[in-house]
Write a protein that holds these residues in place. Structure first.
Motif, PDB file in Angstrom:
ATOM      1  N   GLY A 153      32.601  25.888  42.098  1.00 42.87           N
ATOM      2  CA  GLY A 153      32.909  24.737  42.933  1.00 42.87           C
ATOM      3  C   GLY A 153      34.401  24.528  43.146  1.00 42.87           C
ATOM      4  N   ASN A 154      35.214  25.423  42.612  1.00 43.20           N
ATOM      5  CA  ASN A 154      36.667  25.344  42.736  1.00 43.20           C
ATOM      6  C   ASN A 154      37.160  26.783  42.862  1.00 43.20           C
ATOM      7  OD1 ASN A 154      39.436  25.572  41.707  1.00 43.20           O
ATOM      8  ND2 ASN A 154      39.267  23.395  41.251  1.00 43.20           N
ATOM      9  N   ARG A 155      37.868  27.090  43.947  1.00 40.14           N
ATOM     10  CA  ARG A 155      38.276  28.467  44.209  1.00 40.14           C
ATOM     11  C   ARG A 155      39.107  29.058  43.064  1.00 40.14           C
ATOM     12  NH1 ARG A 155      38.781  32.389  48.043  1.00 40.14           N
ATOM     13  NH2 ARG A 155      40.791  33.428  48.207  1.00 40.14           N
ATOM     14  N   LEU A 156      40.013  28.280  42.508  1.00 43.65           N
ATOM     15  CA  LEU A 156      40.843  28.772  41.413  1.00 43.65           C
ATOM     16  C   LEU A 156      39.971  29.156  40.215  1.00 43.65           C
ATOM     17  CD1 LEU A 156      43.776  29.285  40.548  1.00 43.65           C
ATOM     18  CD2 LEU A 156      43.800  26.968  39.621  1.00 43.65           C
ATOM     19  N   GLN A 183      42.080  48.031  40.742  1.00 48.48           N
ATOM     20  CA  GLN A 183      42.174  47.555  42.118  1.00 48.48           C
ATOM     21  C   GLN A 183      41.617  46.138  42.236  1.00 48.48           C
ATOM     22  OE1 GLN A 183      43.657  48.952  44.746  1.00 48.48           O
ATOM     23  NE2 GLN A 183      43.116  47.225  46.038  1.00 48.48           N
ATOM     24  N   ALA A 184      40.480  45.897  41.642  1.00 45.65           N
ATOM     25  CA  ALA A 184      39.859  44.575  41.693  1.00 45.65           C
ATOM     26  C   ALA A 184      40.715  43.549  40.946  1.00 45.65           C
ATOM     27  CB  ALA A 184      38.457  44.625  41.093  1.00 45.65           C
ATOM     28  N   GLU A 185      41.269  43.925  39.812  1.00 44.75           N
ATOM     29  CA  GLU A 185      42.126  43.022  39.034  1.00 44.75           C
ATOM     30  C   GLU A 185      43.375  42.660  39.833  1.00 44.75           C
ATOM     31  OE1 GLU A 185      43.485  40.629  35.976  1.00 44.75           O
ATOM     32  OE2 GLU A 185      41.508  41.543  36.163  1.00 44.75           O
ATOM     33  N   LEU A 186      43.961  43.627  40.519  1.00 43.79           N
ATOM     34  CA  LEU A 186      45.130  43.373  41.350  1.00 43.79           C
ATOM     35  C   LEU A 186      44.802  42.358  42.452  1.00 43.79           C
ATOM     36  CD1 LEU A 186      48.046  44.029  42.216  1.00 43.79           C
ATOM     37  CD2 LEU A 186      47.095  45.888  43.584  1.00 43.79           C
ATOM     38  N   ILE A 187      43.667  42.531  43.090  1.00 41.31           N
ATOM     39  CA  ILE A 187      43.236  41.608  44.137  1.00 41.31           C
ATOM     40  C   ILE A 187      43.071  40.206  43.567  1.00 41.31           C
ATOM     41  CG2 ILE A 187      41.307  41.018  45.665  1.00 41.31           C
ATOM     42  CD1 ILE A 187      40.956  44.132  46.005  1.00 41.31           C
ATOM     43  N   LEU A 188      42.439  40.098  42.412  1.00 41.98           N
ATOM     44  CA  LEU A 188      42.226  38.786  41.800  1.00 41.98           C
ATOM     45  C   LEU A 188      43.546  38.128  41.397  1.00 41.98           C
ATOM     46  CD1 LEU A 188      39.040  39.493  39.662  1.00 41.98           C
ATOM     47  CD2 LEU A 188      39.200  38.185  41.787  1.00 41.98           C
ATOM     48  N   ARG A 189      44.486  38.897  40.910  1.00 47.94           N
ATOM     49  CA  ARG A 189      45.790  38.339  40.549  1.00 47.94           C
ATOM     50  C   ARG A 189      46.522  37.813  41.787  1.00 47.94           C
ATOM     51  NH1 ARG A 189      48.367  42.405  36.010  1.00 47.94           N
ATOM     52  NH2 ARG A 189      46.651  42.193  34.536  1.00 47.94           N
ATOM     53  N   GLN A 190      46.451  38.581  42.879  1.00 48.12           N
ATOM     54  CA  GLN A 190      47.078  38.149  44.127  1.00 48.12           C
ATOM     55  C   GLN A 190      46.441  36.858  44.635  1.00 48.12           C
ATOM     56  OE1 GLN A 190      46.475  41.669  46.464  1.00 48.12           O
ATOM     57  NE2 GLN A 190      48.477  42.515  45.972  1.00 48.12           N
ATOM     58  N   GLU A 191      45.128  36.814  44.609  1.00 44.67           N
ATOM     59  CA  GLU A 191      44.415  35.622  45.071  1.00 44.67           C
ATOM     60  C   GLU A 191      44.732  34.419  44.183  1.00 44.67           C
ATOM     61  OE1 GLU A 191      42.590  35.023  47.820  1.00 44.67           O
ATOM     62  OE2 GLU A 191      43.150  37.036  48.458  1.00 44.67           O
ATOM     63  N   HIS A 192      44.880  34.656  42.895  1.00 42.52           N
ATOM     64  CA  HIS A 192      45.208  33.576  41.955  1.00 42.52           C
ATOM     65  C   HIS A 192      46.579  32.997  42.294  1.00 42.52           C
ATOM     66  CE1 HIS A 192      46.024  31.655  38.023  1.00 42.52           C
ATOM     67  NE2 HIS A 192      44.709  31.480  38.010  1.00 42.52           N
ATOM     68  N   ARG A 193      47.563  33.872  42.521  1.00 45.76           N
ATOM     69  CA  ARG A 193      48.907  33.412  42.897  1.00 45.76           C
ATOM     70  C   ARG A 193      48.881  32.636  44.209  1.00 45.76           C
ATOM     71  NH1 ARG A 193      50.710  38.360  40.872  1.00 45.76           N
ATOM     72  NH2 ARG A 193      50.619  39.302  42.929  1.00 45.76           N
ATOM     73  N   ARG A 194      48.135  33.159  45.189  1.00 46.31           N
ATOM     74  CA  ARG A 194      48.039  32.466  46.483  1.00 46.31           C
ATOM     75  C   ARG A 194      47.420  31.085  46.344  1.00 46.31           C
ATOM     76  NH1 ARG A 194      45.626  37.500  49.459  1.00 46.31           N
ATOM     77  NH2 ARG A 194      47.531  38.650  49.856  1.00 46.31           N
ATOM     78  N   GLU A 217      39.334  32.868  38.376  1.00 52.61           N
ATOM     79  CA  GLU A 217      39.515  33.068  36.934  1.00 52.61           C
ATOM     80  C   GLU A 217      38.242  33.566  36.271  1.00 52.61           C
ATOM     81  OE1 GLU A 217      41.046  29.270  35.718  1.00 52.61           O
ATOM     82  OE2 GLU A 217      43.054  29.720  36.482  1.00 52.61           O
ATOM     83  N   MET A 218      37.101  33.010  36.635  1.00 47.48           N
ATOM     84  CA  MET A 218      35.834  33.467  36.056  1.00 47.48           C
ATOM     85  C   MET A 218      35.508  34.886  36.517  1.00 47.48           C
ATOM     86  SD  MET A 218      33.418  33.011  33.979  1.00 47.48           S
ATOM     87  CE  MET A 218      33.463  31.311  33.524  1.00 47.48           C
ATOM     88  N   SER A 219      35.861  35.213  37.747  1.00 44.73           N
ATOM     89  CA  SER A 219      35.643  36.566  38.252  1.00 44.73           C
ATOM     90  C   SER A 219      36.459  37.570  37.454  1.00 44.73           C
ATOM     91  CB  SER A 219      35.998  36.653  39.736  1.00 44.73           C
ATOM     92  OG  SER A 219      35.121  35.873  40.507  1.00 44.73           O
ATOM     93  N   GLN A 220      37.681  37.174  37.062  1.00 45.54           N
ATOM     94  CA  GLN A 220      38.504  38.052  36.229  1.00 45.54           C
ATOM     95  C   GLN A 220      37.829  38.319  34.885  1.00 45.54           C
ATOM     96  OE1 GLN A 220      42.182  35.697  36.578  1.00 45.54           O
ATOM     97  NE2 GLN A 220      43.183  37.553  37.303  1.00 45.54           N
ATOM     98  N   ILE A 221      37.284  37.290  34.296  1.00 43.23           N
ATOM     99  CA  ILE A 221      36.599  37.430  33.008  1.00 43.23           C
ATOM    100  C   ILE A 221      35.379  38.346  33.151  1.00 43.23           C
ATOM    101  CG2 ILE A 221      35.229  36.177  31.276  1.00 43.23           C
ATOM    102  CD1 ILE A 221      37.172  33.756  31.850  1.00 43.23           C
ATOM    103  N   GLU A 222      34.584  38.110  34.178  1.00 49.15           N
ATOM    104  CA  GLU A 222      33.381  38.921  34.396  1.00 49.15           C
ATOM    105  C   GLU A 222      33.734  40.373  34.715  1.00 49.15           C
ATOM    106  OE1 GLU A 222      30.400  38.114  33.749  1.00 49.15           O
ATOM    107  OE2 GLU A 222      30.486  35.932  33.646  1.00 49.15           O
ATOM    108  N   LEU A 223      34.776  40.565  35.520  1.00 48.77           N
ATOM    109  CA  LEU A 223      35.213  41.914  35.871  1.00 48.77           C
ATOM    110  C   LEU A 223      35.626  42.688  34.621  1.00 48.77           C
ATOM    111  CD1 LEU A 223      35.955  43.909  38.177  1.00 48.77           C
ATOM    112  CD2 LEU A 223      38.259  42.949  38.059  1.00 48.77           C
ATOM    113  N   PHE A 276      39.079  39.201  48.052  1.00 50.36           N
ATOM    114  CA  PHE A 276      38.315  38.517  47.008  1.00 50.36           C
ATOM    115  C   PHE A 276      36.820  38.673  47.272  1.00 50.36           C
ATOM    116  CE2 PHE A 276      36.857  34.202  45.308  1.00 50.36           C
ATOM    117  CZ  PHE A 276      36.667  34.684  44.030  1.00 50.36           C
ATOM    118  N   TYR A 277      36.454  38.617  48.526  1.00 43.25           N
ATOM    119  CA  TYR A 277      35.052  38.805  48.896  1.00 43.25           C
ATOM    120  C   TYR A 277      34.550  40.180  48.433  1.00 43.25           C
ATOM    121  CZ  TYR A 277      30.852  39.348  51.727  1.00 43.25           C
ATOM    122  OH  TYR A 277      29.567  39.575  52.136  1.00 43.25           O
ATOM    123  N   ASP A 278      35.372  41.210  48.603  1.00 45.19           N
ATOM    124  CA  ASP A 278      34.992  42.559  48.160  1.00 45.19           C
ATOM    125  C   ASP A 278      34.770  42.592  46.649  1.00 45.19           C
ATOM    126  OD1 ASP A 278      35.234  43.482  50.782  1.00 45.19           O
ATOM    127  OD2 ASP A 278      37.315  44.136  50.479  1.00 45.19           O
TER     128      ASP A 278
END
Length: 74
Positions: A21-24, A50-61, A28-34, A4-6
């Motif tokens: 102020g909330n990781r979730l 690749q970035a979308e896949l990472i964000l989806r994984q992080e969202h599930r986690r 979600e906002m990062s997905q929109i911006e991406l 997610f940092y990448d």
């Protein structure tokens, strides 16, 4: 790109800093911006995917973590 940092660093290249102020919500906002960055042709499709896949994984986690915390508190 593996974390997610990448993804945050990728967005930062375009002057986009996401902090809600909330990781979730950050994920979600990062997905929109991406998506906007990709639609404007600033990153390639493989890089976007690749970035979308990472964000989806992080969202599930994050959802699993929140659910686990709720169950523990009950």
């Amino acid at each position: 790109m593996k974390t997610f940092y990448d993804v945050q660093q990728l967005l930062k290249r375009f002057g986009i800093l996401v902090y809600m102020g909330n990781r979730l919500y950050d994920i979600e906002m990062s997905q929109i911006e991406l998506k906007q960055v990709h639609e404007n042709g600033l990153i390639s499709t493989p890089e976007y995917l690749q970035a979308e896949l990472i964000l989806r994984q992080e969202h599930r986690r994050e959802l699993a973590y929140i659910d686990k915390r709720r169950k523990k508190d009950e």
